[in-house]
Design a protein around this motif. Structure first.
Motif, PDB file in Angstrom:
ATOM      1  N   MET A   1       9.387  -5.060   8.330  1.00  0.00           N
ATOM      2  CA  MET A   1       7.262  -5.289   7.842  1.00  0.00           C
ATOM      3  C   MET A   1       7.615  -6.864   8.204  1.00  0.00           C
ATOM      4  O   MET A   1       6.858  -7.176   8.795  1.00  0.00           O
ATOM      5  CB  MET A   1       7.280  -5.014   6.289  1.00  0.00           C
ATOM      6  N   TYR A   2       8.297  -7.994   7.821  1.00  0.00           N
ATOM      7  CA  TYR A   2       8.435  -9.301   7.826  1.00  0.00           C
ATOM      8  C   TYR A   2       8.110  -9.607   9.609  1.00  0.00           C
ATOM      9  O   TYR A   2       7.861 -10.086   9.925  1.00  0.00           O
ATOM     10  CB  TYR A   2       9.062  -9.774   7.572  1.00  0.00           C
ATOM     11  N   VAL A   3       9.068  -8.429  10.473  1.00  0.00           N
ATOM     12  CA  VAL A   3       9.090  -8.595  12.257  1.00  0.00           C
ATOM     13  C   VAL A   3       8.203  -7.770  12.622  1.00  0.00           C
ATOM     14  O   VAL A   3       7.122  -8.434  13.429  1.00  0.00           O
ATOM     15  CB  VAL A   3      10.772  -8.005  12.363  1.00  0.00           C
ATOM     16  N   TRP A   4       7.432  -6.884  12.055  1.00  0.00           N
ATOM     17  CA  TRP A   4       6.616  -6.093  12.567  1.00  0.00           C
ATOM     18  C   TRP A   4       5.381  -6.412  11.832  1.00  0.00           C
ATOM     19  O   TRP A   4       4.291  -6.823  12.866  1.00  0.00           O
ATOM     20  CB  TRP A   4       6.900  -4.738  12.695  1.00  0.00           C
TER      21      TRP A   4
ATOM     22  N   LEU B   1       1.712  -9.270   0.268  1.00  0.00           N
ATOM     23  CA  LEU B   1       1.439 -10.365   0.995  1.00  0.00           C
ATOM     24  C   LEU B   1       1.184 -10.104   2.518  1.00  0.00           C
ATOM     25  O   LEU B   1       0.081 -10.141   2.573  1.00  0.00           O
ATOM     26  CB  LEU B   1       2.219 -11.890   0.609  1.00  0.00           C
ATOM     27  N   VAL B   2       2.318  -9.439   2.889  1.00  0.00           N
ATOM     28  CA  VAL B   2       1.713  -8.669   4.723  1.00  0.00           C
ATOM     29  C   VAL B   2       0.356  -7.998   4.848  1.00  0.00           C
ATOM     30  O   VAL B   2      -0.292  -8.410   5.245  1.00  0.00           O
ATOM     31  CB  VAL B   2       3.392  -7.782   4.885  1.00  0.00           C
ATOM     32  N   VAL B   3       0.921  -7.054   3.778  1.00  0.00           N
ATOM     33  CA  VAL B   3       0.189  -5.987   3.622  1.00  0.00           C
ATOM     34  C   VAL B   3      -1.606  -6.113   3.685  1.00  0.00           C
ATOM     35  O   VAL B   3      -1.959  -6.030   4.004  1.00  0.00           O
ATOM     36  CB  VAL B   3       0.181  -4.704   3.053  1.00  0.00           C
TER      37      VAL B   3
ATOM     38  N   TRP C   1      -2.269   0.890   8.190  1.00  0.00           N
ATOM     39  CA  TRP C   1      -1.802   1.456   7.910  1.00  0.00           C
ATOM     40  C   TRP C   1       0.231   1.813   7.303  1.00  0.00           C
ATOM     41  O   TRP C   1       0.131   2.207   6.666  1.00  0.00           O
ATOM     42  CB  TRP C   1      -3.211   2.860   7.985  1.00  0.00           C
ATOM     43  N   PHE C   2       0.651   1.133   9.313  1.00  0.00           N
ATOM     44  CA  PHE C   2       1.777   1.340   9.230  1.00  0.00           C
ATOM     45  C   PHE C   2       2.763   0.899   7.771  1.00  0.00           C
ATOM     46  O   PHE C   2       3.054   1.440   6.700  1.00  0.00           O
ATOM     47  CB  PHE C   2       2.124   1.021   9.918  1.00  0.00           C
ATOM     48  N   ASN C   3       2.351  -0.924   7.684  1.00  0.00           N
ATOM     49  CA  ASN C   3       2.642  -1.606   7.204  1.00  0.00           C
ATOM     50  C   ASN C   3       3.164  -0.698   5.197  1.00  0.00           C
ATOM     51  O   ASN C   3       3.672  -1.282   4.258  1.00  0.00           O
ATOM     52  CB  ASN C   3       3.092  -2.928   7.299  1.00  0.00           C
ATOM     53  N   LEU C   4       0.981  -0.782   5.161  1.00  0.00           N
ATOM     54  CA  LEU C   4       0.742   0.288   3.822  1.00  0.00           C
ATOM     55  C   LEU C   4       1.909   1.436   3.392  1.00  0.00           C
ATOM     56  O   LEU C   4       2.304   1.634   2.450  1.00  0.00           O
ATOM     57  CB  LEU C   4      -0.595   0.799   3.625  1.00  0.00           C
ATOM     58  N   VAL C   5       2.431   2.233   4.521  1.00  0.00           N
ATOM     59  CA  VAL C   5       2.664   3.320   3.890  1.00  0.00           C
ATOM     60  C   VAL C   5       4.697   2.446   3.709  1.00  0.00           C
ATOM     61  O   VAL C   5       5.657   3.024   3.070  1.00  0.00           O
ATOM     62  CB  VAL C   5       3.344   4.127   5.391  1.00  0.00           C
TER      63      VAL C   5
ATOM     64  N   VAL D   1       9.235  -0.161  -0.586  1.00  0.00           N
ATOM     65  CA  VAL D   1      10.070  -1.285  -0.437  1.00  0.00           C
ATOM     66  C   VAL D   1       9.739  -1.926  -1.453  1.00  0.00           C
ATOM     67  O   VAL D   1      10.637  -2.694  -2.304  1.00  0.00           O
ATOM     68  CB  VAL D   1       9.099  -2.677   0.086  1.00  0.00           C
ATOM     69  N   VAL D   2       8.122  -1.589  -2.282  1.00  0.00           N
ATOM     70  CA  VAL D   2       7.950  -1.574  -3.906  1.00  0.00           C
ATOM     71  C   VAL D   2       7.971  -1.674  -4.513  1.00  0.00           C
ATOM     72  O   VAL D   2       9.034  -1.793  -5.926  1.00  0.00           O
ATOM     73  CB  VAL D   2       6.207  -1.961  -3.694  1.00  0.00           C
TER      74      VAL D   2
END
Length: 724
Positions: A105-108, A164-166, A66-70, A75-76
């Motif tokens: 996003m990459y690191v976390w 990709l991360v999400v 959810w955090f990375n989706l936000v 980013v997009v």
């Protein structure tokens, strides 16, 4: 009556009972053989995840998703490549939003995959986590290169990296949530125990609320109507219908009265009970069941190891494809094209669906089985069950009730059968012998008024004697008749031929009747044998009883083969003999004398999880005592195998087709797969596999339903069955 010989009644008609031990009048059940250790198989954790702690992983991936989706939204939105793709212009001063948040996003968001990939690299066991970490790392470095104008601006993949991360976090969240669902059986079992118990004070008789952990063996506990049973115990007062569904899988409440045992976690539905505590804490049947489920969730699986090896092979396949792609595009196209294609290959080759294909099916199957009272201790046993072509049943306590009951009465006294039964029950009442208890139970069931008895005495191998209504009443076997100089009644020959125990009743030295006692066949045994035959499985019975007793039961049930007079230590050799003939054998026993045979069989199935021995040697434990549940294990094994094959074909086939497309094999005709499409397809593959595995939850494993639904499998019907 495996293990309880006729004892003081001098039963000679069926000779070889159990292990040929002689019992005195107070002989007790003496089957105490240990269990052969069943070595647990080591389990290689799903890459990046431990075998346990699924609940923690669910929370972790849920938060990360959810955090990375936000974060992914800006980013997009502020990715130059995405703006160019959609056709809008970014305002000035926002060019650093995508790189900064993308790095976060990459690191976390990528940390679970990066650490998992590093672990695989350090252990030299490459798999999907290394592939995922390769994909996001290449995209991250390429995007920074484009942002800093070191590489061509077309290699800016911030929005693809975010996607990709999400997607990977979503896939792992789905996986962890599904795997965590398998622990719900444990949570359900734990929730069965009441938070407090009512201990009865032995002096005042008052009930006081205490923590169940404070109870000791021997305490008396009050269970109120609708209340949960806090510990294992024996009923000393009252009777009630007890809901045992979570323990045995039996849907209907079972009547329990004085002398019966009840186990922790069951519920007295309609009346109150007083229990004397027989086991607490880790010694209860419920705790034993929990240990079984925990072991099943931690055990390994041959199919799972195959999937792990397939993931490792896919790593080298993807790495090789990436190298060839880089060379081919560098030669035929450009360096930028080579980077794009390599990144796409590494993204789409992530074997997440392959890694999920097997573990999720086995985990859901294990949980589904536990809810149906089928406890899978060894996952390999569940997988092998689908190919079993011979099921070997121990007779006593498995196909039969495991305790004697009165099966026939003859009277020559003018008082009739009820009078004979009343006098026999009166003489036997002080005795604790299993045959004596059978006679007393029959009198109680028939509502016979049993007179009082005095001057009770017993003689091993002869019988019992008591003074009833002023006359001497004796009950016993052939030796009793010999002492009295009397002959057996004519009608008892058929009982002896059938293998029943024959007891004569004498009053004042004269024979007034006879009673037949036998180990009753379970009512579920016949449909179980019939259904196994329809499923193409041969049925064999093994027992320590004499040939006449065994043959009688086998003929009644239509069993294909019989091993009679087999000592407990020789049962394993009989099972091995079947295996040497090329048969795949499942052994079903009560776990008492059957430990070596259960361990020797391809699949060992212990019936009745309330016994300590059920935890020892078997790979599968039936929490109840319904032999039809063997069909449930077969049905679950076959259904699980179908799901495994479907998932493996989907996951492996998807990768084998998509990697060449990502590499650009169709570039000559103008088609190249975008990296974003590869990421979406990869996630879709994971979701398809997860949803397909979830369909196992709809499988009905009720023994009666499964046995009734089995249809003839003509291709698998063995010759021994077909010839019947």
């Amino acid at each position: 009556m495996n293990g309880h010989e006729a004892g003081h009644h001098g039963h000679a008609g069926t000779a070889a009972h159990g292990d040929h031990r002689q019992h005195d009048e107070h002989a007790e059940h003496s089957d105490n053989s240990g269990h052969a250790g069943h070595g647990s198989h080591g389990s290689q954790s799903h890459a990046g995840h431990g075998a346990g702690g699924h609940a923690d992983h669910v929370a972790q991936f849920r938060r990360l998703f959810w955090f990375n989706l936000v974060l992914a939204v800006p980013v997009v939105a502020f990715s130059g490549a995405f703006a160019h793709l959609i056709g809008y212009h970014l305002p000035g001063g926002v060019g650093w939003i995508a790189p900064v948040l993308g790095t976060v996003m990459y690191v976390w968001g990528g940390r679970p995959f990066l650490t998992g990939g590093w672990d695989e690299l350090r252990k030299r066991q490459p798999g999907m986590m290394l592939l995922i970490s390769l994909g996001i790392t290449v995209a991250f470095l390429s995007s920074w290169g484009a942002t800093l104008s070191i590489l061509d601006s077309g290699l800016e993949f911030w929005w693809e990296l975010a996607l990709l991360v999400v997607i990977m976090l979503l896939g792992h969240w789905i996986e962890m949530r599904s795997l965590a669902g398998t622990t719900s059986a444990l949570e359900s079992l734990a929730s069965l125990l009441p938070d407090e118990a009512e201990r009865v004070d032995p002096d005042t008789g008052e009930a006081t609320a205490v923590d169940p952990a404070d109870l000791s063996v021997g305490d008396v506990v009050l269970v109120r109507p609708g209340g949960g049973v806090p510990v294992d115990g024996a009923v000393i007062d009252g009777s009630a219908h007890v809901d045992e569904s979570m323990i045995t899988g039996e849907s209907r409440p079972v009547r329990r009265g004085v002398g019966d045992t009840v186990v922790a976690g069951t519920v007295a539905t309609d009346s109150g009970l007083r229990l004397r505590v027989t086991a607490t804490g880790d010694d209860t049947a419920l705790s034993g069941i929990r240990r079984l489920v925990e072991e099943a969730q931690g055990s390994s699986s041959r199919a799972q190891r195959i999937a792990d090896r397939a993931a490792a092979l896919l790593f080298w396949f993807a790495l090789g494809a990436a190298v060839l792609t880089a060379i081919a595009w560098a030669v035929a196209g450009s360096g930028d094209d080579a980077v794009v294609r390599v990144i796409t290959v590494l993204v789409i080759a992530c074997p997440h669906a392959l890694g999920l294909a097997i573990p999720l099916v086995v985990a859901i199957a294990t949980e589904r089985a536990a809810r149906a009272g089928v406890l899978v201790k060894d996952r390999l046993a569940l997988e092998r069950m689908r190919s079993v072509d011979v099921v070997v049943f121990d007779k006593t306590g498995t196909l039969t009730e495991g305790e004697p009951e009165v099966t026939g009465l003859i009277a020559v006294d003018e008082g009739g059968e009820q009078r004979v039964l009343a006098l026999a029950a009166a003489a036997e009442s002080p005795s604790e012998h299993p045959l004596a208890r059978a006679i007393v139970r029959r009198a109680e069931a028939d509502g016979v008024a049993v007179p009082g008895a005095a001057e009770f005495s017993s003689s091993p191998a002869v019988g019992v004697t008591a003074l009833v209504d002023g006359a001497e009443v004796r009950v016993g076997g052939p030796h009793l008749l010999g002492e009295a100089g009397r002959d057996p009644l004519d009608g008892t020959r058929r009982w002896r031929d059938h293998g029943d125990t024959v007891l004569h009743v004498l009053r004042g030295g004269e024979v007034i009747g006879a009673i037949a006692v036998a180990d009753a066949v379970r009512p579920q045994s016949q449909p179980a044998v019939d259904a196994l035959h329809r499923a193409g499985v041969e049925v064999v019975m093994i027992t320590g009883d004499a040939e006449s007793v065994a043959r009688s039961v086998a003929d009644d049930l239509g069993i294909d083969g019989v091993f009679a007079g087999v000592r407990p230590e020789d049962k394993a050799a009989r099972v091995k003999g079947l295996q040497d003939d090329g048969r795949v054998v499942a052994m079903v026993g009560d776990g008492v004398n059957d430990a070596p045979a259960l361990a020797q069989a391809d699949v060992g199935i212990a019936i009745g999880a309330g016994t300590d021995v059920a935890i020892g040697s078997a790979g599968v434990v039936l929490a109840g005592d319904d032999p039809r549940a063997v069909l449930s294990v077969i049905a679950l094994s076959r259904a699980g195998y179908r799901k495994m094959k479907q998932n493996l074909w989907w996951a492996a086939g998807y990768n084998l087709v998509s990697v060449p497309l990502a590499a650009g094999v169709l570039a000559p005709i103008g088609f190249t797969m975008p990296m974003s499409v590869g990421a979406v397809l990869m996630s879709l593959s994971t979701v398809v596999v997860a949803l397909n595995a979830q369909l196992l939850r709809r499988l009905d494993l009720d023994p009666a339903t499964v046995a009734g639904a089995v249809r003839a499998d003509e291709e698998r019907v063995p010759a021994a069955v077909a010839a019947r």
